[in-house]
Design a protein around this motif. Structure first.
Motif, PDB file in Angstrom:
ATOM      1  N   ILE A  46       0.846  -1.205   0.000  1.00 32.86           N
ATOM      2  CA  ILE A  46       0.000   0.000   0.000  1.00 32.86           C
ATOM      3  C   ILE A  46       0.880   1.254   0.000  1.00 32.86           C
ATOM      4  O   ILE A  46       0.646   2.203  -0.748  1.00 32.86           O
ATOM      5  CB  ILE A  46      -0.963  -0.002   1.219  1.00 32.86           C
ATOM      6  N   TYR A  52      -1.467   6.188  -2.706  1.00 30.07           N
ATOM      7  CA  TYR A  52      -1.307   6.307  -1.254  1.00 30.07           C
ATOM      8  C   TYR A  52      -0.241   7.366  -0.957  1.00 30.07           C
ATOM      9  O   TYR A  52       0.932   7.077  -0.754  1.00 30.07           O
ATOM     10  CB  TYR A  52      -0.963   4.950  -0.619  1.00 30.07           C
ATOM     11  N   GLY A 162       2.911   8.464  10.812  1.00 25.15           N
ATOM     12  CA  GLY A 162       2.209   7.683   9.797  1.00 25.15           C
ATOM     13  C   GLY A 162       0.697   7.796   9.816  1.00 25.15           C
ATOM     14  O   GLY A 162       0.023   7.014   9.169  1.00 25.15           O
ATOM     15  N   SER A 163       0.151   8.752  10.598  1.00 26.22           N
ATOM     16  CA  SER A 163      -1.303   8.890  10.709  1.00 26.22           C
ATOM     17  C   SER A 163      -1.947   7.681  11.393  1.00 26.22           C
ATOM     18  O   SER A 163      -3.116   7.373  11.163  1.00 26.22           O
ATOM     19  CB  SER A 163      -1.953   9.105   9.331  1.00 26.22           C
ATOM     20  N   THR A 164      -1.187   7.010  12.241  1.00 22.38           N
ATOM     21  CA  THR A 164      -1.777   5.929  13.041  1.00 22.38           C
ATOM     22  C   THR A 164      -2.872   6.492  13.939  1.00 22.38           C
ATOM     23  O   THR A 164      -3.874   5.819  14.207  1.00 22.38           O
ATOM     24  CB  THR A 164      -0.686   5.245  13.891  1.00 22.38           C
ATOM     25  N   ASN A 167      -6.594   6.143  13.123  1.00 25.69           N
ATOM     26  CA  ASN A 167      -7.417   4.954  13.402  1.00 25.69           C
ATOM     27  C   ASN A 167      -8.348   5.172  14.597  1.00 25.69           C
ATOM     28  O   ASN A 167      -9.167   4.315  14.913  1.00 25.69           O
ATOM     29  CB  ASN A 167      -6.547   3.719  13.663  1.00 25.69           C
ATOM     30  N   TYR A 207      -7.594   5.007  -0.650  1.00 26.11           N
ATOM     31  CA  TYR A 207      -8.188   3.833  -0.006  1.00 26.11           C
ATOM     32  C   TYR A 207      -8.965   2.964  -0.991  1.00 26.11           C
ATOM     33  O   TYR A 207      -9.692   2.060  -0.594  1.00 26.11           O
ATOM     34  CB  TYR A 207      -9.077   4.291   1.173  1.00 26.11           C
ATOM     35  N   THR A 214      -5.639  -2.331  -1.546  1.00 25.95           N
ATOM     36  CA  THR A 214      -6.369  -1.999  -0.313  1.00 25.95           C
ATOM     37  C   THR A 214      -7.535  -2.976  -0.115  1.00 25.95           C
ATOM     38  O   THR A 214      -7.830  -3.381   1.012  1.00 25.95           O
ATOM     39  CB  THR A 214      -6.879  -0.546  -0.345  1.00 25.95           C
ATOM     40  N   PHE A 217      -6.012  -6.035   1.216  1.00 28.13           N
ATOM     41  CA  PHE A 217      -5.629  -5.780   2.617  1.00 28.13           C
ATOM     42  C   PHE A 217      -6.839  -6.019   3.527  1.00 28.13           C
ATOM     43  O   PHE A 217      -6.726  -6.664   4.572  1.00 28.13           O
ATOM     44  CB  PHE A 217      -5.128  -4.334   2.701  1.00 28.13           C
ATOM     45  N   GLU A 283     -12.539  -0.262   9.136  1.00 25.89           N
ATOM     46  CA  GLU A 283     -11.474   0.651   9.559  1.00 25.89           C
ATOM     47  C   GLU A 283     -11.922   2.101   9.514  1.00 25.89           C
ATOM     48  O   GLU A 283     -12.735   2.500   8.680  1.00 25.89           O
ATOM     49  CB  GLU A 283     -10.245   0.498   8.638  1.00 25.89           C
ATOM     50  N   SER A 285      -9.977   5.781   9.116  1.00 25.60           N
ATOM     51  CA  SER A 285      -8.732   6.514   8.858  1.00 25.60           C
ATOM     52  C   SER A 285      -9.092   7.999   8.846  1.00 25.60           C
ATOM     53  O   SER A 285      -9.371   8.574   7.802  1.00 25.60           O
ATOM     54  CB  SER A 285      -8.133   6.109   7.511  1.00 25.60           C
TER      55      SER A 285
END
Ligand code: AVJ
Length: 323
Positions: A46, A52, A162-164, A167, A207, A214, A217, A283, A285
């Motif tokens: 990804i 992305y 990483g934009s975690t 979530n 996405y 994706t 994934f 998910e 994001s």
């Protein structure tokens, strides 16, 4: 099926969480379970996708501003702590810069995967034998709480890249930062990667890539349930469906059962019924704006020092100091 307390304790967290999510209305699965070995590989793919943009934007920011960041740190020794270090690829840019400037620091990557940490330590010691790496395995807060102290108290720089953070809902990231600040002292620094609200077409494409990575994934989460819990999901009957909600910035991924069907999960001895077009919430994001980031900071008694941004202003690594 009736689950007694006893059978329940014998089930893994993955089994329990899968059962809970798939028995809920609407159905959901937790995005933290995307990352088994196959999921890790798919996420690597990804990050290479033309659509992305997140990884490339953050790489650009770290390259551009690693020197500025070093200025904030100064001469005194510090601990560089990374939450969800993963393969630590993005952090190499910072590690390189800090070492070139002869800064005095330890690197403490935190991750739930012992495997990934071992791999990271190996790579880093081959690259920089003199770098002190202290891997911390476990969940973020436990690891932070139990981290081995340096000889003398020193400042911390915590990375959450990483934009975690995307979530989490805004409410959950408020709670997260509140918990995090308990582990920190005034003057400690925090660098957090936020993906920003932008043209919805750009966000959705990230996405919903043309190559279907994706989608794969997301399907892998079902296949993981097949592999680890003996289920019989036919991934091809589930359609990957991402959505962007522009007021909240919520980018959601769903899997839709394109047919009415029953899925059996052996480890749980349970059948899960799907109506035609029933969704599994897969998910979140979240995309942020500056007002939200400032309100998060204010609530956690953090002060924004700088918004580091890429040229296109798609992404921001925000440097906070604890007051
Ligand atoms: C690793 C959580 C930052 O939400 O953009 C990528 C995971 N999911 N494509 C993100 C992901 C689908 C990613 N994070």
């Amino acid at each position: 099926m009736i689950l007694t307390a006893e059978t329940n304790t014998q089930l893994s967290a993955f089994a329990q969480d899968s059962l809970k999510g798939l028995s809920s209305q609407p159905k959901y699965l937790l995005s933290k379970y995307f990352y088994d070995a196959a999921g890790d590989r798919l996420f690597q793919d990804i990050m290479e996708l033309p659509e992305y943009y997140l990884t490339r934007c953050e790489d650009e920011i770290l390259r551009q501003y690693a020197g500025d960041l070093a200025q904030y740190l100064g001469e005194a020794p510090f601990d560089l702590i990374e939450l969800g270090a993963g393969d630590g690829l993005k952090t190499r840019i910072l590690l390189e810069q800090f070492q070139n400037q002869a800064l005095h620091f330890r690197y403490l990557p935190v991750d739930i995967s012992a495997n990934i940490l071992a791999h990271l330590q190996e790579t880093l010691s081959a690259l920089w034998p003199d770098l002190t790496v202290v891997p911390l395995e476990g969940d973020y807060f436990t690891a932070l709480h139990q981290m081995p102290a340096a000889e003398t108290p020193r400042r911390k720089l915590v990375l959450f890249l990483g934009s975690t953070i995307g979530n989490m809902t805004l409410a959950d990231s408020r709670a997260f930062l509140q918990r995090l600040r308990v582990e920190l002292s005034p003057g400690d620094l925090l660098l957090v990667g936020f993906d920003l609200k932008k043209d919805p077409d750009i966000i959705l494409a990230a996405y919903n890539d043309a190559a279907g990575v994706t989608s794969a994934f997301n399907h892998n989460h079902l296949l993981r349930i097949n592999r680890e819990l003996g289920a019989n999901f036919d991934a091809q009957t589930f359609l990957h469906w991402p959505l962007y909600q522009p007021t909240t910035g919520h980018t959601k991924s769903y899997l839709l059962s394109t047919i009415a069907q029953k899925v059996y999960i052996k480890a749980l001895d349970v059948n899960i019924d799907f109506a035609a077009w029933e969704a599994i919430d897969m998910e979140l994001s979240k995309k942020f704006d500056f007002a939200e980031i400032e309100s998060l900071a204010a609530d956690a008694q953090l002060k924004v020092l700088t918004y580091f941004q890429d040229q296109k202003q798609y992404f921001s690594d925000v440097l906070f100091v604890l007051e």
